[in-house]
Design an enzyme around this catalytic site. Structure first.
Site, short mmCIF file in Angstrom:
data_model
loop_
_atom_site.label_atom_id
_atom_site.label_comp_id
_atom_site.label_asym_id
_atom_site.label_seq_id
_atom_site.Cartn_x
_atom_site.Cartn_y
_atom_site.Cartn_z
N ASP A 169 -44.73 27.94 18.36
CA ASP A 169 -44.92 28.72 19.57
C ASP A 169 -44.72 27.84 20.81
O ASP A 169 -43.89 28.10 21.68
CB ASP A 169 -46.33 29.35 19.58
CG ASP A 169 -46.51 30.37 20.69
OD1 ASP A 169 -45.55 30.60 21.44
OD2 ASP A 169 -47.60 30.96 20.82
N ASN B 140 -45.01 27.06 11.66
CA ASN B 140 -45.31 27.90 12.83
C ASN B 140 -44.95 27.20 14.14
O ASN B 140 -45.40 26.07 14.38
CB ASN B 140 -46.80 28.22 12.87
CG ASN B 140 -47.19 29.26 11.86
OD1 ASN B 140 -46.52 29.45 10.85
ND2 ASN B 140 -48.28 29.95 12.12
N ASP C 142 -50.34 36.95 13.28
CA ASP C 142 -50.72 35.53 13.31
C ASP C 142 -52.20 35.42 13.68
O ASP C 142 -52.65 36.03 14.65
CB ASP C 142 -49.83 34.85 14.37
CG ASP C 142 -49.92 33.34 14.33
OD1 ASP C 142 -50.18 32.77 13.25
OD2 ASP C 142 -49.71 32.71 15.40
P1 13P Z 1 -47.71 25.25 18.09
O1 13P Z 1 -48.74 25.42 19.18
O2 13P Z 1 -47.62 23.85 17.63
O3 13P Z 1 -46.38 25.81 18.45
O4 13P Z 1 -48.25 26.10 16.81
C1 13P Z 1 -48.08 27.49 16.76
C2 13P Z 1 -48.90 28.12 15.69
O5 13P Z 1 -49.45 27.50 14.81
C3 13P Z 1 -48.99 29.60 15.73
O6 13P Z 1 -49.81 30.10 14.74
O1 G3H Z 2 -51.64 29.87 17.30
C1 G3H Z 2 -51.54 30.71 18.16
C2 G3H Z 2 -50.23 31.06 18.75
O2 G3H Z 2 -49.70 29.99 19.48
C3 G3H Z 2 -50.39 32.31 19.55
O3 G3H Z 2 -51.11 32.05 20.70
O4 G3H Z 2 -53.11 33.53 20.69
O5 G3H Z 2 -52.11 32.67 22.84
O6 G3H Z 2 -50.94 34.43 21.50
P1 G3H Z 2 -51.87 33.24 21.48
ZN ZN Z 3 -51.43 28.84 14.25
#
Ligand code: 13P
Ligand code: G3H
Ligand code: ZN
Length: 306
Positions: free
Chosen positions: A254, A252, A81
């Protein structure tokens, strides 16, 4: 079974549903996501950021996901990602990832094309899919001017050129969402017209980042047990469903899992202050994440597609 994002997303596009891409940093999240996906017979994308690789260690995180892929009977992909570091991207391409994202969205158009094309040239011969990104992930607030709005959102004409010149398998677009728990100051607003325009011009699957709903019940629960989350706002469920109908094939998530995990762990610790067993509070967190993933899979329409 480990497959590429291309396989998962081409099928999603044909079937007009989306596959969830869920971020992981540890064993509990890998187990929660793959358990929920298997229960609902849904394909799923396990998303690993450069930060996750740094936290867990490359071999640990790759082997965790590969183990899950072996023991689960649903198709899942191991996806980098927001790749920005070429050394990390190369390691992922050669080290077991089935898909990588090259995020050149912060670069000028020509530079974004150049780095994205470079990644496609390295990934394609190894059978690894590539996701590119065009546009700036940011909320479109009420008082924004037409010029400012256009500067943020993905340009549909540029999107056509970007896809043709890079050869990416999927494209992340900016249509008003942003990462994290604070997506909108005013009313949530997505540029549905823009999704439609972009989808009309290109044939590859489109990706929506920053799609968490930021469930206020979970936020309130976390706050009840000591968190200090104020002014959080996410993308409403019905907006995600509409985006999927218009051509979004990968969503996506997270933040929603982070908040649910946090709330459950805080509650568990608070209700058992005498406890010292990490399996107790991490287990509560794991179950909370699985619950979020089940709900997302139903929302995205991918249940029964794996
Ligand atoms: P959120 O922060 O809305 O969950 O998005 C996650 C994301 O785009 C990870 O690439
Ligand atoms: O878009 C990013 C994801 O939420 C992952 O976050 O870079 O803190 O692991 P991170
Ligand atoms: Zn993202």
């Amino acid at each position: 079974m480990l497959v590429t994002n291309k396989e998962l997303l081409d099928a999603a596009k044909a079937g007009v549903y989306a596959v969830g891409a869920f971020n992981v940093n540890n064993m509990e999240f890998v187990q929660a996501i793959t358990t929920a996906a298997e229960e609902l017979r849904s394909p799923v994308i396990i998303a690993v950021s450069e930060g996750a690789i740094k936290y867990a260690g490359f071999d640990y995180i790759v082997d965790l996901v590969r183990l899950a892929a072996r023991e689960r009977s649903i198709p899942l992909s191991l996806h980098l990602d927001h790749g920005r570091d070429m050394a990390v991207i190369d390691r992922c391409i050669g080290g077991g990832f089935t898909s990588v994202m090259i995020d050149g969205s912060h670069l000028p158009f020509e530079e974004n094309i150049a780095v994205t094309r470079e990644v496609v040239e390295r990934a394609k011969p190894k059978g690894v899919s590539v996701e590119g990104e065009l546009g700036r992930l940011a909320g479109i607030e009420d008082n924004i001017s037409v010029e400012e709005r256009d500067a943020l959102l993905t340009d549909p004409v540029e999107a056509v050129e970007f896809v043709e010149r890079t050869g990416v398998d999927s494209l992340a677009i900016a249509v008003g969402t942003s990462h994290g728990a604070y997506k909108f100051k005013g009313e949530p607003r997505l540029a549905f017209d823009r999704i439609e325009e972009i989808a009309g011009g290109i044939s590859i699957p489109l990706v929506l980042h920053g799609a968490s709903g930021v469930n206020q019940t979970h936020v309130a629960l976390a706050n009840e047990f000591g968190a200090k989350l104020a002014g959080t706002k996410g993308v409403p469920d019905d907006a995600v469903v509409r985006a999927v109908r218009l051509g979004i094939c990968k969503v996506n998530i997270d933040t929603d899992m982070r908040i649910a995990f946090l709330a459950a762990v805080r509650q568990s610790l608070s209700e058992k202050p005498e406890g010292i067993d990490p399996r107790s509070y991490l287990g509560s967190g794991r179950e909370a994440v699985a619950k979020v993933v089940r709900a997302k899979i139903k929302l995205f329409g991918s249940a029964g597609k794996g």
